[in-house]
Enzyme design. Structure first.
Site, PDB file in Angstrom:
ATOM      1  N   PRO A   1       0.834  -1.192  -0.040  1.00 15.61           N
ATOM      2  CA  PRO A   1       0.184  -0.093   0.035  1.00 15.61           C
ATOM      3  C   PRO A   1       0.877   1.180  -0.159  1.00 15.61           C
ATOM      4  O   PRO A   1       1.864   1.227   0.435  1.00 15.61           O
ATOM      5  CB  PRO A   1      -0.863  -0.069   1.318  1.00 15.61           C
TER       6      PRO A   1
ATOM      7  N   SER B   1     -10.677  -1.050   2.843  1.00 14.42           N
ATOM      8  CA  SER B   1     -10.140  -0.699   4.034  1.00 14.42           C
ATOM      9  C   SER B   1     -10.304   0.523   4.755  1.00 14.42           C
ATOM     10  O   SER B   1     -10.150   1.527   3.970  1.00 14.42           O
ATOM     11  CB  SER B   1      -8.825  -0.967   3.986  1.00 14.42           C
TER      12      SER B   1
END
Length: 627
Positions: A121, A555
């Site tokens: 990420p 998320s």
């Protein structure tokens, strides 16, 4: 007593404190960890019932009936399900956490796609205004000092323990993020951590114009260098790496893991190369001093920066200015864009964001002392001998990376109409509200719902990582179907929205207590492999494949800093959606692949914005029912 002590230790070291000798404090972190409960193995029947329920909105009735038969077979007394369940329970008794090793292997180390886009990420931080290159280096120096300040709390075990719903959380991930690196392997990778050795690392890696440097960040007495000292060292690095024609050795880390493992072995055959690679792997973290990205209009600027954080923009831009296997890489570009990219195996997003919040606060502080200017040694340039074979590996990696860069479709949306305060006023969980808006947006785009993944933290348990909140539920489906149905009254739509958000909140609570279904099902599947028994029909079923094909992978990563995390989709025809809900606005990053004609990140952003506004309007225009 322990907990009281930890709560009173919220005072952060100022960075001027000498690090305390470790001996005095060792054991506090361990004592905390040992006090945490072990991850439970959920009851078999409960998981199977919930699995059938989770399948209802995403498969046809006919498929569901077929799967119901397989589940009934699996759950028979004395059957295969009970056998695997007993195996898991045995494993739970013998290990600290029955899931963590398996999860690390299956989710990360055995995953063979490149870590770039598919696993690592990125985080986009607020843009900095640098007047000149000095501004860039001064900010980078302050950033480094802030990171070392946070590291001091980890080294001294004075990091305040975090709580969720009054329960203390596992702090292990904080101890994995510094001085660690992923190493490619032919069949599976590994992670090395040099923080635990007899001689912990005292240097960081700095990359500029594809050239790597080893920079010592502690002085001889063990205290961290000050911003002024680091700045002078960064200037030396900058001035000795002005050539822009160097081979981008870091590009090798962007390749498919098997290809990179082969290239890695070619690379480290040479003694000089091996020493340079080890220096990068052992470093506390990496700082990438990037070239400016091509100028773009303000509305797409943030999306362009998100792409820079995820992949560096391709071989012509900054992708060679990285070592993507490094756990932490902080990126500071000449044009003021900054952020980080991290390797996912050692940690989830929240600990990374806690570190970021600390650093961002730290960079705002005025300089406390001007340090006496003791001459510091020249940072060491890491040398690489490029053989024709390695040159060929670099060229292949460049080609593959540039295809990936072209394929990633990413959109950062700053939703400024409202933030988490609005759903809170309506007594709705902000996360559940956002997830239902995503369900509505997807349903309006595709006329159906899909398997949706939202990560839930298992850090209430020792060595806990994540489980899955399945946001597409029977209740969410009822809501999204009703929302645009003209024959439904608003009052009923509000009821269905509230019910859907409550169901989501209930699933979340269940997941963080270790009672979700996904990791339990995975555990039984892996147990069957370990026991060398034939794979149960349940896991060979198309419904299981549908349930595990997450077209929406989402998320929530909340931060105090006005930043946003981003990641790639987990399936070729899916989306990756990450969001940070602030009080009065929400930062979203959504990704898709250009190679899939059906998906489009900007289109999802448009539909998501509309869904959020429509849901607010629905709640505001419907009189509260007199319950």
């Amino acid at each position: 007593m322990e907990r009281k002590q930890q709560q009173s230790e919220k005072a952060k070291p100022s960075g001027l404190l000498k690090p305390v000798a470790l001996g005095k404090l060792t054991g506090r972190y361990l004592a905390h960890q040992e006090g945490l409960p072990c991850l439970p193995v959920p009851p078999l029947q409960q998981t199977l019932d919930r699995y059938l329920l989770a399948l209802q909105p995403i498969i046809s009735e006919e498929e569901w009936n077929h799967t119901k038969g397989l589940v009934d077979e699996f759950r028979k007394p004395g059957g295969v399900g009970e056998r695997l369940q007993k195996g898991l329970e045995r494993r739970a008794r013998k290990t600290e956490n029955w899931l963590s090793d398996w999860w690390l292997k299956t989710a990360y180390l055995e995953y063979r796609l490149p870590v770039v886009v598919h696993s690592n990420p990125g985080v986009v931080l607020p843009k900095q205004d640098f007047l000149d290159q000095q501004g860039q280096l001064r900010f980078a120096a302050k950033l480094i000092e802030g990171i070392l300040d946070f590291k001091t709390m980890i080294d001294n075990e004075t990091l305040p323990v975090e709580y969720l719903g009054g329960k203390p959380l596992c702090m292990n991930q904080y101890y994995q993020i510094f001085s660690s690196c992923r190493i490619p392997g032919a069949k599976h990778d590994s992670v090395v951590n040099y923080a635990k050795g007899k001689k912990p690392s005292s240097h960081i890696t700095v990359v500029h114009n594809f050239q790597f440097f080893e920079l010592d960040v502690y002085s001889s007495d063990g205290s961290p260098l000050t911003t002024d000292q680091i700045f002078i060292q960064l200037e030396k690095i900058w001035n000795t790496s002005l050539q822009t024609n160097k081979e981008p050795i870091g590009i090798l880390t962007t390749n498919h893991r098997n290809s990179w493992a082969k290239a890695y072995n070619h690379l480290i055959k040479d003694k000089t190369n091996k020493e340079s690679v080890r220096s990068i792997e052992k470093s506390i973290f990496t700082v990438c001093l990037d070239s400016p990205i091509p100028r773009v209009s303000d509305d797409i600027y943030k999306s362009r920066v998100a792409a820079q954080m995820l992949h560096g923009g391709g071989s012509r831009w900054n992708s060679g200015n990285r070592w993507f296997d490094k756990t932490l890489q902080f990126i500071v570009a000449e044009d003021g864009s900054c952020g980080l990219v991290y390797e996912h195996a050692p940690s989830e997003g929240p600990p990374i964001v806690t570190l970021l919040d600390h650093i961002v606060e730290y960079t705002k502080k005025p300089e406390l002392v001007r340090s006496p200017m003791i001459p510091l040694p020249m940072p060491k340039k890491l040398r690489f001998n490029i053989t024709p074979e390695i040159k060929n590996d670099i060229e292949k990696a460049k080609q593959n990376l540039n295809i990936m860069v072209q394929d990633l479709d990413i959109k950062v949306m700053l939703f400024h109409h409202f933030g988490k305060n609005f759903p809170k006023l309506e007594k709705i969980s902000p996360d559940a509200f956002i997830q239902m808006a995503l369900q509505l947006a997807y349903y309006r785009m595709y006329g159906q719902v899909c398997a949706t993944y939202e990560s839930a933290s298992l850090r209430m348990f020792r060595l806990g990582r994540t489980d899955t909140i399945r946001s597409a539920s029977v209740d969410s489906l009822k809501f999204v179907q009703a929302m645009d149905n003209p024959s439904k009254q608003n009052q009923e739509k509000v009821e269905l929205l509230r019910r859907a958000t409550q169901a989501h909140r209930a699933y979340t609570d269940m997941a963080i207590k270790g009672n979700a279904i996904d990791r339990h099902l995975l555990g039984m599947k892996l147990q069957a492999i370990e026991d060398l028994v034939s794979m149960p029909e349940l896991f060979m079923d198309t419904a299981y494949a549908v349930a595990m094909h997450f077209n929406l992978s989402t998320s929530q990563v909340p931060a105090k800093t006005d930043c946003v995390m981003c990641f790639g989709p987990v399936v070729p025809d899916g989306y990756g959606v990450c969001y940070n809900p602030m009080d009065d606005h929400i930062n979203f990053a959504m990704s898709a692949y250009n190679s899939c004609a059906e998906t489009n990140a900007a289109r999802l952003a448009h539909y998501l914005e509309k869904a959020l506004l429509d849901m607010r309007l629905l709640l505001q225009s419907t009189p509260k029912s007199k319950l």
